[in-house]
Design an enzyme around this catalytic site. Sequence first.
Site, PDB file in Angstrom:
ATOM      1  N   HIS A 149      -5.630 -58.226 119.394  1.00  0.00           N
ATOM      2  CA  HIS A 149      -4.543 -59.174 119.312  1.00  0.00           C
ATOM      3  C   HIS A 149      -3.722 -58.798 118.043  1.00  0.00           C
ATOM      4  O   HIS A 149      -4.217 -59.078 116.867  1.00  0.00           O
ATOM      5  CB  HIS A 149      -5.120 -60.451 119.101  1.00  0.00           C
ATOM      6  CG  HIS A 149      -4.252 -61.535 119.416  1.00  0.00           C
ATOM      7  ND1 HIS A 149      -3.114 -61.807 118.652  1.00  0.00           N
ATOM      8  CD2 HIS A 149      -4.009 -62.534 120.547  1.00  0.00           C
ATOM      9  CE1 HIS A 149      -2.372 -62.817 119.074  1.00  0.00           C
ATOM     10  NE2 HIS A 149      -3.027 -63.277 120.138  1.00  0.00           N
ATOM     11  N   ARG A 404      -3.946 -47.954 129.076  1.00  0.00           N
ATOM     12  CA  ARG A 404      -2.462 -48.220 129.274  1.00  0.00           C
ATOM     13  C   ARG A 404      -1.459 -47.283 128.709  1.00  0.00           C
ATOM     14  O   ARG A 404      -1.778 -47.070 127.624  1.00  0.00           O
ATOM     15  CB  ARG A 404      -2.489 -49.790 128.882  1.00  0.00           C
ATOM     16  CG  ARG A 404      -1.010 -50.426 129.245  1.00  0.00           C
ATOM     17  CD  ARG A 404      -0.828 -51.818 129.102  1.00  0.00           C
ATOM     18  NE  ARG A 404      -0.822 -52.048 127.680  1.00  0.00           N
ATOM     19  CZ  ARG A 404       0.044 -53.330 127.371  1.00  0.00           C
ATOM     20  NH1 ARG A 404       0.848 -53.952 128.256  1.00  0.00           N
ATOM     21  NH2 ARG A 404       0.284 -53.370 125.946  1.00  0.00           N
ATOM     22  N   GLU A 514       6.613 -56.826 134.396  1.00  0.00           N
ATOM     23  CA  GLU A 514       6.763 -57.611 133.227  1.00  0.00           C
ATOM     24  C   GLU A 514       7.898 -58.559 133.166  1.00  0.00           C
ATOM     25  O   GLU A 514       7.902 -59.730 132.637  1.00  0.00           O
ATOM     26  CB  GLU A 514       6.413 -56.968 132.034  1.00  0.00           C
ATOM     27  CG  GLU A 514       5.024 -56.130 131.892  1.00  0.00           C
ATOM     28  CD  GLU A 514       5.251 -55.351 130.686  1.00  0.00           C
ATOM     29  OE1 GLU A 514       4.907 -55.874 129.590  1.00  0.00           O
ATOM     30  OE2 GLU A 514       4.974 -54.117 130.707  1.00  0.00           O
ATOM     31  N   ASP A 551       5.993 -60.852 128.442  1.00  0.00           N
ATOM     32  CA  ASP A 551       7.483 -60.402 128.350  1.00  0.00           C
ATOM     33  C   ASP A 551       8.431 -61.177 129.487  1.00  0.00           C
ATOM     34  O   ASP A 551       9.485 -61.344 129.235  1.00  0.00           O
ATOM     35  CB  ASP A 551       7.382 -58.958 128.565  1.00  0.00           C
ATOM     36  CG  ASP A 551       6.942 -58.182 127.540  1.00  0.00           C
ATOM     37  OD1 ASP A 551       7.875 -58.066 126.565  1.00  0.00           O
ATOM     38  OD2 ASP A 551       5.791 -57.560 127.409  1.00  0.00           O
ATOM     39  N   ARG A 589      -2.386 -62.722 130.745  1.00  0.00           N
ATOM     40  CA  ARG A 589      -2.405 -64.238 129.963  1.00  0.00           C
ATOM     41  C   ARG A 589      -2.578 -63.984 128.449  1.00  0.00           C
ATOM     42  O   ARG A 589      -3.398 -63.222 128.181  1.00  0.00           O
ATOM     43  CB  ARG A 589      -3.176 -64.990 130.540  1.00  0.00           C
ATOM     44  CG  ARG A 589      -2.614 -65.457 132.060  1.00  0.00           C
ATOM     45  CD  ARG A 589      -3.749 -66.898 132.547  1.00  0.00           C
ATOM     46  NE  ARG A 589      -3.374 -67.104 133.844  1.00  0.00           N
ATOM     47  CZ  ARG A 589      -2.536 -68.070 134.316  1.00  0.00           C
ATOM     48  NH1 ARG A 589      -1.655 -68.525 133.416  1.00  0.00           N
ATOM     49  NH2 ARG A 589      -2.553 -68.156 135.714  1.00  0.00           N
ATOM     50  N   ARG A 721       7.932 -57.439 120.153  1.00  0.00           N
ATOM     51  CA  ARG A 721       6.877 -57.962 121.241  1.00  0.00           C
ATOM     52  C   ARG A 721       6.946 -59.223 121.187  1.00  0.00           C
ATOM     53  O   ARG A 721       6.953 -60.048 120.249  1.00  0.00           O
ATOM     54  CB  ARG A 721       5.418 -57.242 120.816  1.00  0.00           C
ATOM     55  CG  ARG A 721       5.580 -55.643 120.859  1.00  0.00           C
ATOM     56  CD  ARG A 721       4.229 -55.026 120.759  1.00  0.00           C
ATOM     57  NE  ARG A 721       4.235 -53.946 120.811  1.00  0.00           N
ATOM     58  CZ  ARG A 721       4.068 -53.176 122.024  1.00  0.00           C
ATOM     59  NH1 ARG A 721       4.075 -53.772 123.008  1.00  0.00           N
ATOM     60  NH2 ARG A 721       3.913 -51.727 121.870  1.00  0.00           N
TER      61      ARG A 721
END
Length: 885
Positions: A149, A404, A514, A551, A589, A721
């Site tokens: 995070h 990813r 997204e 997003d 989420r 972001r």
Amino acid sequence: MASDITSSKVASADDYRDLKSAVDMLGRMLGDTIARSEGQALLDQVEHVRQLAKAYREGVQGKRAELIDYLATIEPESLVIVARAFNQFLNLANIAEQLHSTLNADNKQLSALSSLSEQITWMLEEGVGRESLLAAIENLHIDLVLTAHPTEITRRTLIEKQSRIYNYLLDLQTRKLDEESLHRTRQGLAQQIAQWWHTDEIRTEKPTPVDEAIWGFAVIENSLWEAVPLFLNKLGRTVKKQLDYDLPITYHPIHFTSWMGGDRDGNPNVTARITREVLLLARWKAADLFLGDINGLISELSMNRCSDAVSALVGEQREPYRAVLKEVRSLLQNTLQYTDDLLKGREPQNSDILSDDSQLWEPLYACYRSLHDCGMGIIADGKLRDTLRRVRCFGVHLLRLDIRQESSRHTQVFGELTRYLEIGDYESWSEQERIEFLSAELENKRPLFPRRWEPSDAVREVLDTFAMIGEQPQQALGAYIISMAHAPSDVLGVQLLLREFGCRFRMQVAPLFETLDDLNNAAEVIEQLLATPSYRNRIENRQMVMIGYSDSAKDAGVMAASWAQYRAQEALLEVAKNAGVQLTLFHGRGGTIGRGGAPAHAALLSQPPGSLENGLRVTEQGEMIRFKLGLPQIAVTSFGLYTSAMLQSNLLPPPNPKPEWRELLDQLSDISSTAYRKLVRENPDFLAYFRSSTPINELSKLSLGSRPAKRRQEGGIESLRAIPWIFAWSQNRLMLPAWYGAGDAIEQLVRRGKRQELEKMCDEWPFFSTRISMLEMVFAKADPDLSTYYDSRLVEERLQPLGAVLRDRLRKDIEVVLSIANDENLLQGLPWLKESVRLRNTYTDPLNLLQVELLHRDRGASSPVAEKALMVTIAGIAAGMRNTG
């Protein structure tokens, strides 16, 4: 609002009194530490600030101005201490609240029933058959994906101290202690608070991806390792009591995956080499944890009676179980040495190691069955059963690692390759031309990539990642996530790369949709993929799709994004059903409302019917990992919430929305999205206002996550972001991304005569009622007065009218949301949360006011001391807001 099995019960005065008592005790201990360390005069300053803030919140005239004036007189060195005091107090309050929300689970906001037993009883009374309930329990699949995070503030060393503080508080609340034990417990608690005070809470260096992965492993070691068997044992007892059924020892509904060290989207620090290292560290940590279990079992299982199966494993032995376990221990010790050698660049000397879960499971299960067969089941169902449950959940790789990458990075690979092969330019081809090329290559048996080709460094890194994937066993890896996926070719390209680099198993490839447009087109993309023979032949009738919350909300606002996510899931479920494919929906989420966050039970029950039939896969991010999974008792509660929500969703699903409700949501979506985009994209003053009224620029000075705050260094809001975007707005208490556009849209429909229908939706449709509840939660944390003060000190005069317009819109939104919810005030149905917000404001307000003072000073003439105090206020406000980013 609707009142059903998920509604909170009204908290008693005793519940609040217990929480306040715990918070007061922690505050006194912190005050004692500050007095001893910094002197009584500084503690007096802190207490004076607190009293002024309390009076200000109680509405005493002139106290806010007095507080502001007083903060301006405090010297910079003292400001750091004052900021740290309020920061630490908020963290201590968080711990006390975590404890009390667990001990009084009925009062947890939007929680499930506190008892799984009560949940099962209620479902049986509602007409769910025993066999259906058992089948749903046995088919439970909960995959919690731990992610790093970028705004996770708290250092790992402090998280460990917080865990010990929690345990001391738990003892004080739940155990009857004699005088000596009571003294030792209080003394230990005071010592932990003192240790915390004398530890710098602000990181001095940004964590690396490896640091983040190790943080994730620490959560497993300190919490989840204990929590998983605790929960499964509790669930097993409940099912036996309520349904007269023994869940098998192989039952393992809880799974863990990680993105830490695997998520390279926009993060150049995550390379193939780093991912290999993280995978090795995970194997090392798994072996280390299991070694601790095995050593404990060797000490415990001294019995001599055993079954023929155990005798066959070790021959005639006086202590056969210890003999079996010592062989397992040897394998674990070898595995530790083997992985340590690889991590340190040495050639491993011993290859007799653990490489498969069965090497742990089979000897341990043989001991388990033998103990039961020999009349020692009570022993088997102790620590040995716990270890077997851990083998099923964690295995020799500890957890699976997702990979990813952003879709354009794969497009770049094929662009360079086709240009090198002189067969065209993939990057300029149409989507149909790309599909035809990729489909043909998937069917072609010859290698595609030339041996002597020298790609660019960026492409080489992508290819190295796929080569690394090709080296790994299936148990080590989860899914391959394609962020910013737009088209079928994005998925076909990854499938081709997996094949080319020798992936040894069918790896799930999940497009992540997204943006609003991508969510609206998601079903069409998947339908086209499933109609492509070369693709369909590879997926074994299983497809994963990831729904992006962050997003999409940043793109179109929360109301439009929420409805697009709901409709996308409905459409994807229909496409999968028609194609005969098992669909897993993966929910990306965050912790905040603006990033799809909501209490687990309410969030799951607000999804389309059928969306959880194939299990739940959801991200748990940074700070929310701490709040929901960071302590064993908290994690058990969270597992229970997920379990009860999934059972209810699958067996007593929410209603499908009526056609007229869909029409209203379409209108709400269009109106809210237009209003949101008009502000964020079209208002020429918005970007300048955002940068001056929030600490977005100062956030870059915090040593937060390993990932940059922007996908691209150039550009404005669109390149930022979603996490720092929302984090910054939570600091100035305007909370804009979590509400803007939604209330405006509701107000317009009310003016068109739709109030009665909106009220009915709020009462009868979980999707809409949850949206309204989440708006109330955001409004309760927002503070227009504080936002006004930020503007008055930090925003140039020509931009200040924009802030006034936004705050006026906030006030109107609060009024209209309360009116359709038929609530007289915010959080009327959530008294526990309302009390939590009230408790925090006394300590968060001074940090906000202090932050404004420090931002004003820092933007004029920065100093290291002022910067340090500013960083502490950012951390403290994050603690006060809880779900910040």
